[in-house]
Design an enzyme around this catalytic site. Structure first.
Site, PDB file in Angstrom:
ATOM      1  N   THR A  32       1.022  -4.183 -11.022  1.00 36.57           N
ATOM      2  CA  THR A  32       1.637  -4.339  -9.698  1.00 36.57           C
ATOM      3  C   THR A  32       1.927  -5.825  -9.436  1.00 36.57           C
ATOM      4  O   THR A  32       1.160  -6.685  -9.876  1.00 36.57           O
ATOM      5  CB  THR A  32       0.671  -3.799  -8.623  1.00 36.57           C
ATOM      6  N   THR A  35       5.273 -10.356 -11.016  1.00 34.12           N
ATOM      7  CA  THR A  35       5.304 -10.740 -12.433  1.00 34.12           C
ATOM      8  C   THR A  35       5.269  -9.491 -13.312  1.00 34.12           C
ATOM      9  O   THR A  35       6.070  -9.360 -14.259  1.00 34.12           O
ATOM     10  CB  THR A  35       4.126 -11.688 -12.759  1.00 34.12           C
ATOM     11  N   ALA A  89      -1.887 -11.461 -11.956  1.00 35.74           N
ATOM     12  CA  ALA A  89      -3.148 -11.941 -11.375  1.00 35.74           C
ATOM     13  C   ALA A  89      -2.814 -12.997 -10.332  1.00 35.74           C
ATOM     14  O   ALA A  89      -1.765 -13.641 -10.392  1.00 35.74           O
ATOM     15  CB  ALA A  89      -4.047 -12.535 -12.451  1.00 35.74           C
ATOM     16  N   ASP A  90      -3.723 -13.158  -9.374  1.00 35.23           N
ATOM     17  CA  ASP A  90      -3.528 -14.168  -8.324  1.00 35.23           C
ATOM     18  C   ASP A  90      -4.106 -15.512  -8.720  1.00 35.23           C
ATOM     19  O   ASP A  90      -3.649 -16.563  -8.270  1.00 35.23           O
ATOM     20  CB  ASP A  90      -4.163 -13.681  -7.022  1.00 35.23           C
ATOM     21  N   LYS A 101      -7.636 -10.586  -8.738  1.00 36.84           N
ATOM     22  CA  LYS A 101      -6.461  -9.773  -8.468  1.00 36.84           C
ATOM     23  C   LYS A 101      -6.597  -9.132  -7.083  1.00 36.84           C
ATOM     24  O   LYS A 101      -7.632  -9.222  -6.458  1.00 36.84           O
ATOM     25  CB  LYS A 101      -6.335  -8.667  -9.531  1.00 36.84           C
ATOM     26  N   GLY A 104      -1.770  -7.690  -3.943  1.00 31.67           N
ATOM     27  CA  GLY A 104      -0.949  -6.559  -3.507  1.00 31.67           C
ATOM     28  C   GLY A 104      -1.788  -5.381  -3.060  1.00 31.67           C
ATOM     29  O   GLY A 104      -1.264  -4.273  -2.887  1.00 31.67           O
ATOM     30  N   GLU A 110      -5.708  -0.842 -10.360  1.00 32.50           N
ATOM     31  CA  GLU A 110      -5.422  -1.775 -11.462  1.00 32.50           C
ATOM     32  C   GLU A 110      -6.650  -1.924 -12.353  1.00 32.50           C
ATOM     33  O   GLU A 110      -6.544  -1.942 -13.588  1.00 32.50           O
ATOM     34  CB  GLU A 110      -5.018  -3.147 -10.902  1.00 32.50           C
TER      35      GLU A 110
HETATM   36  C1  5RP Z   1      -1.711  -6.706  -6.974  1.00 29.99           C
HETATM   37  C2  5RP Z   1      -2.098  -7.775  -7.931  1.00 29.99           C
HETATM   38  C3  5RP Z   1      -0.987  -8.588  -8.499  1.00 29.99           C
HETATM   39  O1  5RP Z   1      -0.974  -8.403  -9.875  1.00 29.99           O
HETATM   40  C4  5RP Z   1      -1.211 -10.032  -8.128  1.00 29.99           C
HETATM   41  O2  5RP Z   1      -1.223 -10.113  -6.711  1.00 29.99           O
HETATM   42  C5  5RP Z   1      -0.153 -10.952  -8.703  1.00 29.99           C
HETATM   43  O3  5RP Z   1       1.072 -10.713  -8.098  1.00 29.99           O
HETATM   44  P1  5RP Z   1       2.357 -11.616  -8.415  1.00 29.99           P
HETATM   45  O4  5RP Z   1       2.717 -11.402  -9.856  1.00 29.99           O
HETATM   46  O5  5RP Z   1       3.411 -11.094  -7.462  1.00 29.99           O
HETATM   47  O6  5RP Z   1       1.979 -13.053  -8.125  1.00 29.99           O
HETATM   48  O7  5RP Z   1      -3.240  -7.991  -8.240  1.00 29.99           O
HETATM   49  O8  5RP Z   1      -2.829  -6.091  -6.404  1.00 29.99           O
END
Ligand code: 5RP
Length: 230
Positions: A32, A35, A89-90, A101, A104, A110
């Site tokens: 999710t 990326t 990942a954040d 993570k 989202g 996940e």
């Molecule tokens: C969702 C997640 C996402 O993988 C995480 O927030 C990274 O998102 P992005 O690629 O939009 O930065 O853990 O729950």
């Protein structure tokens, strides 16, 4: 989809890099976020070219995108296993592959899919890497539990904030009908210990600390992508 730091080019390079490892016959966990979405789109193009895969979405959002991209989907209970999960990942500690993570609010599913998968390939843009994990940790909590969990995390140094929705009154509600508390701990000295403590709290469905679950990480930038394997 929420917006996060990092350029689309960097995210695309990371996401497409992980998708390159997918071949016919594989069952693939579809992560999710912005990326992982690049990986899903690359997999959709591969399916158009005749690559025969099955996707297991990690969220309503990844399911929607995968349907749009023409990727055949199954539920987790309809497959014997998952060959590879690709997810974002954040915040990522490249040294160990541990990460935070849940930006989202999809981290429970996940993590489930990552735990079933033979391989977990994390894909991030370079703004997500850090020398120490210090990003607030999302906790998916039962709705009734949010105040009790917020009090409980204070006993080991956490400060919880109920995640609020932006286009709805009230809190973010997850795909599972729960709430999310983002808990700031400052710099996390021992992610494994904290992960165990968070998992032990009644009312917590899942937390966003993924301790050494990744088998590979790809970090994208404007100029390329660097992959580390564990
Ligand atoms: C969702 C997640 C996402 O993988 C995480 O927030 C990274 O998102 P992005 O690629 O939009 O930065 O853990 O729950």
């Amino acid at each position: 989809m929420k917006s996060t730091g990092g350029t689309e080019t960097a995210k695309r390079k990371a996401g497409e890099n992980a998708a390159e490892a997918v071949s016919s016959g594989m069952v693939v966990g579809l992560g999710t976020g912005s990326t992982a979405a690049h990986a899903i789109r690359a997999l959709g193009r591969a399916v158009d070219d005749g690559v025969d895969i099955v996707g297991i979405p990690t969220s309503f959002g990844s399911r929607e995108l995968a349907i749009e991209c023409g990727i055949p989907l199954r539920g987790l209970d309809e497959v014997d296993g998952i060959d590879l999960a690709i997810d974002g990942a954040d915040q990522l500690l490249v040294e160990t592959g541990s990460c935070i993570k849940g930006g989202g609010a999809a981290h429970s599913r996940e993590k489930l899919i990552a735990s079933v998968a033979e391989e977990l390939h994390l894909v991030v843009d370079e703004t997500k890497t850090a020398a120490r994990l210090d990003h607030p940790i999302p906790l998916e909590v039962l709705p009734d539990a949010h105040t009790a969990v917020s009090d409980a995390v204070e006993t080991f140094g956490g400060e919880a904030t109920l995640r609020r929705a932006t286009n709805k009154d009230g809190p973010v509600v997850t795909d599972n009908g729960n709430l999310v508390c983002d808990v700031a701990f400052g710099a996390i000295e021992n992610p494994a210990e904290l992960a165990t403590e968070l998992s032990s709290l009644p009312g917590v469905v899942e937390h966003g600390l993924f301790v050494a679950m990744a088998t590979a990480v790809s970090v994208g930038s404007e100029v390329g992508v660097e992959t580390t394997r564990y």
